[in-house]
Motif scaffolding. Sequence first.
Motif, short mmCIF file in Angstrom:
data_model
loop_
_atom_site.label_atom_id
_atom_site.label_comp_id
_atom_site.label_asym_id
_atom_site.label_seq_id
_atom_site.Cartn_x
_atom_site.Cartn_y
_atom_site.Cartn_z
N ILE A 1 -11.97 -48.39 -51.73
CA ILE A 1 -13.11 -47.51 -51.48
C ILE A 1 -13.84 -47.94 -50.21
O ILE A 1 -14.21 -47.11 -49.37
N MET A 2 -14.00 -49.24 -50.03
CA MET A 2 -14.68 -49.75 -48.85
C MET A 2 -13.90 -49.39 -47.58
O MET A 2 -14.48 -48.90 -46.59
N LEU A 3 -12.59 -49.58 -47.58
CA LEU A 3 -11.77 -49.24 -46.42
C LEU A 3 -11.78 -47.73 -46.16
O LEU A 3 -11.85 -47.30 -45.01
N GLY A 4 -11.72 -46.96 -47.23
CA GLY A 4 -11.76 -45.50 -47.08
C GLY A 4 -13.08 -45.04 -46.48
O GLY A 4 -13.10 -44.14 -45.62
N LYS A 5 -14.18 -45.65 -46.90
CA LYS A 5 -15.49 -45.29 -46.34
C LYS A 5 -15.56 -45.63 -44.86
O LYS A 5 -16.12 -44.88 -44.07
N GLN A 6 -14.99 -46.77 -44.47
CA GLN A 6 -14.97 -47.14 -43.06
C GLN A 6 -14.18 -46.12 -42.24
O GLN A 6 -14.61 -45.73 -41.15
N GLU A 7 -13.04 -45.70 -42.77
CA GLU A 7 -12.23 -44.70 -42.06
C GLU A 7 -12.96 -43.36 -41.98
O GLU A 7 -12.94 -42.70 -40.94
N LEU A 8 -13.62 -42.97 -43.06
CA LEU A 8 -14.39 -41.73 -43.05
C LEU A 8 -15.51 -41.79 -42.02
O LEU A 8 -15.76 -40.81 -41.31
N LYS A 9 -16.16 -42.93 -41.94
CA LYS A 9 -17.25 -43.09 -40.98
C LYS A 9 -16.73 -42.91 -39.55
O LYS A 9 -17.35 -42.20 -38.74
N LYS A 10 -15.58 -43.51 -39.25
CA LYS A 10 -15.00 -43.36 -37.91
C LYS A 10 -14.69 -41.90 -37.61
O LYS A 10 -15.00 -41.39 -36.53
N ILE A 11 -14.09 -41.23 -38.57
CA ILE A 11 -13.69 -39.82 -38.38
C ILE A 11 -14.91 -38.93 -38.21
O ILE A 11 -14.96 -38.09 -37.31
N LEU A 12 -15.90 -39.10 -39.06
CA LEU A 12 -17.07 -38.22 -39.03
C LEU A 12 -17.97 -38.48 -37.81
O LEU A 12 -18.62 -37.56 -37.32
N LEU A 13 -18.00 -39.73 -37.31
CA LEU A 13 -18.81 -40.03 -36.13
C LEU A 13 -18.10 -39.63 -34.84
O LEU A 13 -18.73 -39.55 -33.80
N GLN A 14 -16.78 -39.41 -34.91
CA GLN A 14 -16.01 -38.98 -33.75
C GLN A 14 -16.44 -37.60 -33.27
O GLN A 14 -16.48 -37.32 -32.10
N ASP A 15 -16.73 -36.72 -34.21
CA ASP A 15 -17.03 -35.32 -33.87
C ASP A 15 -18.28 -35.17 -33.15
O ASP A 15 -19.19 -35.49 -32.85
N ASN B 1 -20.07 -30.20 -45.94
CA ASN B 1 -19.10 -30.41 -47.02
C ASN B 1 -17.68 -30.14 -46.54
O ASN B 1 -16.76 -30.88 -46.88
N GLU B 2 -17.50 -29.10 -45.73
CA GLU B 2 -16.17 -28.81 -45.18
C GLU B 2 -15.68 -29.95 -44.31
O GLU B 2 -14.51 -30.35 -44.39
N GLU B 3 -16.59 -30.49 -43.48
CA GLU B 3 -16.21 -31.62 -42.62
C GLU B 3 -15.83 -32.84 -43.45
O GLU B 3 -14.88 -33.54 -43.15
N LEU B 4 -16.59 -33.08 -44.50
CA LEU B 4 -16.31 -34.23 -45.36
C LEU B 4 -14.95 -34.07 -46.05
O LEU B 4 -14.15 -35.01 -46.07
N TYR B 5 -14.67 -32.90 -46.60
CA TYR B 5 -13.38 -32.68 -47.27
C TYR B 5 -12.22 -32.75 -46.28
O TYR B 5 -11.15 -33.26 -46.61
N LYS B 6 -12.44 -32.26 -45.08
CA LYS B 6 -11.40 -32.36 -44.05
C LYS B 6 -11.13 -33.82 -43.71
O LYS B 6 -9.98 -34.24 -43.59
N ALA B 7 -12.19 -34.62 -43.59
CA ALA B 7 -12.04 -36.04 -43.31
C ALA B 7 -11.36 -36.75 -44.48
O ALA B 7 -10.52 -37.63 -44.27
N LEU B 8 -11.70 -36.38 -45.70
CA LEU B 8 -11.06 -36.98 -46.88
C LEU B 8 -9.56 -36.72 -46.88
O LEU B 8 -8.77 -37.57 -47.30
N ARG B 9 -9.15 -35.53 -46.41
CA ARG B 9 -7.72 -35.21 -46.36
C ARG B 9 -6.98 -35.98 -45.27
O ARG B 9 -5.76 -36.09 -45.31
N SER B 10 -7.72 -36.54 -44.31
CA SER B 10 -7.06 -37.22 -43.21
C SER B 10 -6.92 -38.73 -43.42
O SER B 10 -6.26 -39.39 -42.63
N ILE B 11 -7.53 -39.27 -44.46
CA ILE B 11 -7.37 -40.70 -44.74
C ILE B 11 -6.26 -40.87 -45.78
O ILE B 11 -5.82 -39.89 -46.39
N PRO B 12 -5.78 -42.10 -45.96
CA PRO B 12 -4.72 -42.31 -46.96
C PRO B 12 -5.11 -41.75 -48.33
O PRO B 12 -6.25 -41.84 -48.75
N ARG B 13 -4.12 -41.19 -48.99
CA ARG B 13 -4.36 -40.47 -50.25
C ARG B 13 -5.02 -41.33 -51.32
O ARG B 13 -5.93 -40.90 -52.02
N LYS B 14 -4.58 -42.58 -51.45
CA LYS B 14 -5.12 -43.46 -52.48
C LYS B 14 -6.60 -43.73 -52.23
O LYS B 14 -7.41 -43.73 -53.16
N HIS B 15 -6.97 -43.96 -50.97
CA HIS B 15 -8.39 -44.15 -50.63
C HIS B 15 -9.19 -42.91 -50.99
O HIS B 15 -10.26 -43.00 -51.59
#
Length: 140
Positions: A126-140, A80-94
């Motif tokens: 939402i679709m673009l935000g999910k793609q960005e989240l996927k990139k961020i979370l798979l990077q780690d 959950n911490e990783e997810l919230y950190k990733a959410l903070r790193s994508i554009p705010r509107k997404h």
Amino acid sequence: MKFIDLRKEYPHLDSTYSEYPVSYKIDAMFEEYRLAEQALEKRKTRNGDVVSLDSEPGIEAHVAEYLPGPEEETMKHIQNEELYKALRSIPRKHAERIYAYYFMDMTLDEIAAAEGVYKSAVRKSIMLGKQELKKILLQD
């Protein structure tokens, strides 16, 4: 106006009033609760879910539920911490739209109406935000 017997509904309370006036809606809620309790008792008896210390028949389903241990709780917390950190790193509107859709259980129509935009814009965001989240979370 209907009357309910407080001593019957709340036997553990020492009530000075035996009958209390309530609206039809409240009376209907009490009746719905009574019927649900009766249905639960019938289901328990029919399925053999009654727990007894001196007999072998089954155990109630909710007793046998799996409870996560400390390791699972810790892993969930870290994820959950990783997810919230990733959410903070994508554009705010997404992030806001993803949060509203997945965490607040809002529909695309509700989000679009609240923001005064088209439903397709919310869906694409939402679709673009999910793609960005996927990139961020798979990077780690």
